[in-house]
Write a protein that holds these residues in place. Structure first.
Motif, PDB file in Angstrom:
ATOM      1  N   VAL A  23      47.795  64.526  34.768  1.00 22.72           N
ATOM      2  CA  VAL A  23      48.155  63.564  35.806  1.00 22.72           C
ATOM      3  C   VAL A  23      47.818  64.216  37.142  1.00 22.72           C
ATOM      4  N   VAL A  25      48.113  64.484  41.101  1.00 20.37           N
ATOM      5  CA  VAL A  25      49.249  64.167  41.966  1.00 20.37           C
ATOM      6  C   VAL A  25      48.889  64.422  43.422  1.00 20.37           C
ATOM      7  N   ASP A  91      44.749  59.365  35.553  1.00 29.11           N
ATOM      8  CA  ASP A  91      46.061  58.884  35.924  1.00 29.11           C
ATOM      9  C   ASP A  91      46.395  59.539  37.257  1.00 29.11           C
ATOM     10  N   LEU A  93      49.001  59.853  40.436  1.00 30.48           N
ATOM     11  CA  LEU A  93      50.357  59.652  40.938  1.00 30.48           C
ATOM     12  C   LEU A  93      50.400  60.090  42.396  1.00 30.48           C
ATOM     13  N   HIS A  95      53.056  60.211  46.002  1.00 29.66           N
ATOM     14  CA  HIS A  95      54.398  60.043  46.558  1.00 29.66           C
ATOM     15  C   HIS A  95      54.328  59.708  48.041  1.00 29.66           C
ATOM     16  N   ALA A  99      50.765  57.826  48.912  1.00 31.96           N
ATOM     17  CA  ALA A  99      50.399  56.550  48.303  1.00 31.96           C
ATOM     18  C   ALA A  99      49.370  55.804  49.142  1.00 31.96           C
ATOM     19  N   ARG A 115      45.372  54.865  35.386  1.00 35.07           N
ATOM     20  CA  ARG A 115      46.672  54.319  35.768  1.00 35.07           C
ATOM     21  C   ARG A 115      46.995  54.843  37.166  1.00 35.07           C
ATOM     22  N   LEU A 117      50.243  55.422  39.834  1.00 35.00           N
ATOM     23  CA  LEU A 117      51.697  55.469  39.977  1.00 35.00           C
ATOM     24  C   LEU A 117      52.030  55.749  41.435  1.00 35.00           C
ATOM     25  N   ILE A 119      55.007  56.300  43.987  1.00 35.09           N
ATOM     26  CA  ILE A 119      56.418  56.647  43.995  1.00 35.09           C
ATOM     27  C   ILE A 119      56.962  56.557  45.418  1.00 35.09           C
ATOM     28  N   TYR A 225      57.202  52.210  42.377  1.00 37.01           N
ATOM     29  CA  TYR A 225      58.495  52.780  42.028  1.00 37.01           C
ATOM     30  C   TYR A 225      59.327  52.978  43.289  1.00 37.01           C
ATOM     31  N   LEU A 272      58.631  57.064  33.921  1.00 36.10           N
ATOM     32  CA  LEU A 272      57.209  57.372  34.098  1.00 36.10           C
ATOM     33  C   LEU A 272      56.508  57.524  32.759  1.00 36.10           C
ATOM     34  N   LEU A 276      53.183  55.799  31.388  1.00 38.49           N
ATOM     35  CA  LEU A 276      52.018  56.612  31.032  1.00 38.49           C
ATOM     36  C   LEU A 276      51.660  56.505  29.560  1.00 38.49           C
TER      37      LEU A 276
END
Length: 288
Positions: A23, A25, A91, A93, A95, A99, A115, A117, A119, A225, A272, A276
């Motif tokens: 993932v 990040v 994937d 992610l 924060h 974002a 994907r 994500l 947050i 999220y 999560l 996932l």
């Protein structure tokens, strides 16, 4: 510590934690070193996290041109990172302020997203942003906390422009104000590049209509999220941000603030992983 070279020659670093499917990040702050993310509440026990230090933060080099701290100027950093890691698609992610960068990346390189994500996301890339009024409206949710009576007047004065930032109201950013949250908050200043922070949202960073049009065609599943006591974004704003994606699900973590993996790690990780582990061609029902 692995490194790679951005298109403009800046040497960028990232950190690997855990094992399993990767993932990628992106940290928030804006422009806070990725160390503040820790292992995302234990997610690293299930996935291999690759946490990027954005240019000028953490172990990444300071760029020759400080104008490249602007959010949209770092999209190509993310693409170079993906290519360096050898991922056909990923994937991703992100924060908070990260974002906004993730949304710009997904708009420019939708085929690279498996994907997405987001947050407690800052939705500035969509032409949306939390307001002082949002934070003031969320603040009474914490009225039963022992620190509230002292913190709220200082918080209100800051939000109305009558006073400078005050450490007294930092608890509003956390759903659970305990020793772990205090240590996390105390580390923020030394982990943040303040010059870069001031340039991240500079004029010209976002073209919301163009970004929205591109994201409307994104075929990857998206998780938006929110924390139910977070003032920025409040859950309502996060829900509206989710509407920009054709295959989005929306989740609110009970009792969570802006750093939900600290507030209830088990709830955070389980939600999560449900996303996932789901098939990439389906979206789970929203949970609130």
């Amino acid at each position: 510590m692995p490194t790679f070279t951005a298109p403009d020659g800046t040497l960028l670093a990232y950190h690997l934690r855990g094992e399993g499917d990767p993932v990628a990040v992106l940290p928030g702050g804006p422009m806070r070193a990725s160390v503040y993310l820790g292992d995302l509440g234990g997610l690293a026990a299930h996935r291999r996290l690759a946490l990027l230090d954005l240019r000028g933060t953490g172990d990444s080099a300071v760029p020759a041109d400080p104008a490249t701290y602007r959010c949209d100027r770092m999209v190509e950093d993310v693409e170079a990172w993906r290519a360096h890691m050898g991922l056909e698609h990923m994937d991703l992610l992100a924060h908070s302020a990260g974002a906004a960068l993730a949304m710009l990346y997904a708009a420019r390189y939708p085929q690279r997203i498996r994907r997405l994500l987001l947050i407690t996301p800052n939705p500035s890339a969509l032409g949306m942003r939390g307001t002082p009024e949002d934070r003031l409206a969320a603040a009474p949710l914490r009225a039963d906390e022992p620190w509230f009576a002292e913190a709220f007047p200082a918080f209100r004065a800051w939000l109305t422009g009558e006073a400078e930032f005050d450490d007294a109201f930092v608890p509003f950013f956390y759903g659970r104000w305990d020793d772990a949250a205090r240590a996390h908050a105390d580390a923020e200043l030394e982990q943040t590049n303040e010059e870069a922070e001031g340039r991240y949202f500079a004029d010209g960073a976002f073209t919301p209509d163009t970004t929205r049009a591109a994201l409307a065609t994104l075929t990857a599943p998206v998780l938006v999220y929110a924390g139910d006591v977070d003032g920025g974004p409040r859950p309502g704003l996060a829900r509206r941000a989710a509407e920009a994606f054709p295959r989005a699900e929306f989740t609110v973590q009970p009792g969570a603030g802006h750093y939900p993996w600290l507030d209830d790690p088990e709830w955070f990780v389980s939600r999560l992983l449900a996303f996932l582990d789901g098939p990439a061609d389906s979206v789970l029902p929203s949970a609130e």
